[in-house]
Design a protein around this motif. Structure first.
Motif: not given
Length: 366
Positions: A81-86
């Motif tokens: 990450g980071p991504s939209k899920w983080t």
């Protein structure tokens, strides 16, 4: 040649390899202990090094004043990450009052600076996972890995406001790191972390949450568990699995912690090299020059002693003997992975700090 001598290690040097990776101390008087940093490695083994499983903490121990000392610990770690899920991962961790460690990619950190700042603000640990995770660029030669690690260092320090020494190799160190990778990166001050429970959430695309939870539950319940999870692109199922994973370890009596300076890091044993790198003397010298730019005052003991004195390994006593003029310093590694220093060297009123990196002793004068 230096490289040839290094590759043809004596039995004494082989002993030092088994002692461990990074053992820092500050020497002023005799009897000072070196405290262990990372787990031991042995070349050629085909499995990660983990501690022997300990008995589960009892209810009475958890209820006593010694609960934390008796309680096993789990380190949840998130890669890529980071991504939209983080942010969703962070929401769950906050709700459960659990801290975790995030090994972030430099290129993703640049895109989501506010998420990185939130990770730090909420008390989680931050680790370097290189810049772009591309294996060919990282493992064909050391300089490729070094460039990405340093690039990510700069990004994370700018965002977080402090340097980051924790590092995880994409894909793990097994088969990707050789002895020189370990030695050079540890010499530079990086703390290398693998894992001993793989959630399996990246073994293929879209691994369902139920399978991720099942895989985690099948992992060994060691005294200290480091769980590999992912919060990068495509890992929405890992987010769904997280509450059940947390509930599982809570039910087993584990406490949750971050991979800070007190944590005992898991590192894989050195395995067969997937990349078949060729280390020439010139390439190694260049790598050591690059590493020296980050490691500062730390120098190999033999180099530091050049024109000052000598060091020899006493195989009978199992100790390194340093002689400078008429003074002698004995460096004694113990079976408990600690090393004691006996004797003294005149350093003009300053102090000496020692550490083991791979099979070599390093020294810094303060």
């Amino acid at each position: 040649m230096k490289l040839r001598r290094r590759m043809m290690m004596t039995a004494a040097a082989a002993l030092l390899i088994a002692i461990g990776a990074l053992l820092p101390i500050t020497h002023k008087n005799s009897g000072t202990a070196w405290s262990s940093g990372t787990s031991e490695r042995a070349a050629g083994a085909a499995r990660p090094h983990t501690e022997e499983p300990a008995a589960r903490a009892s209810a009475s121990a958890l209820a006593s004043g010694k609960a934390e000392a008796a309680q096993p610990v789990v380190y949840l770690t998130f890669d890529d990450g980071p991504s939209k899920w983080t942010p969703q991962v962070l929401d769950i961790l906050a709700k459960e009052r659990v801290k975790a460690t995030f090994f972030v990619l430099g290129q993703e950190a640049e895109r989501r600076e506010q998420t990185v700042k939130r990770i730090v603000r909420e008390g989680h640990a931050l680790g370097n996972h290189t810049y772009n995770h591309r294996y060919d660029a990282l493992y064909r030669d050391f300089e490729g890995f070094w460039r990405q690690a340093r690039q990510t260092d700069a990004i994370l320090e700018r965002i977080a406001g402090k340097p980051v020494s924790l590092l995880r190799a994409p894909g793990g160190t097994y088969g990707n790191f050789d002895a020189h990778y370990f030695e050079l990166l540890e010499q530079a001050g990086y703390r290398i972390a693998d894992w001993n429970v793989d959630s399996g959430d990246s073994k293929r695309r879209n691994v369902p949450a139920s399978e991720i939870v099942k895989t985690v539950k099948a992992g060994k319940l060691s005294r200290e568990v480091t769980v590999l999870l992912h919060d990068g692109t495509g890992h929405g199922e890992s987010v769904k699995a997280l509450p059940a994973i947390i509930a599982y370890y809570k039910a087993k009596g584990y406490r949750f912690a971050v991979l800070d300076g007190e944590a005992k890091l898991v590192t894989f044993r050195i395995g067969p090299d997937k990349w078949q790198r060729t280390w020439t003397e010139a390439a190694l010298a260049r790598a050591e020059q690059l590493v020296g730019q980050r490691s500062g005052a730390w120098r190999p003991l033999r180099d530091w002693l050049r024109d000052k004195g000598t060091v020899a390994w006493d195989a009978l006593r199992k100790e390194a003997v340093v002689r400078v003029g008429g003074e002698t310093l004995r460096l004694v590694p113990g079976e408990d992975k600690h090393v004691r220093v006996y004797g003294a060297l005149h350093t003009g009123g300053g102090s000496l700090a020692f550490r083991l990196v791979g099979e070599r002793i390093f020294v810094a004068a303060a």
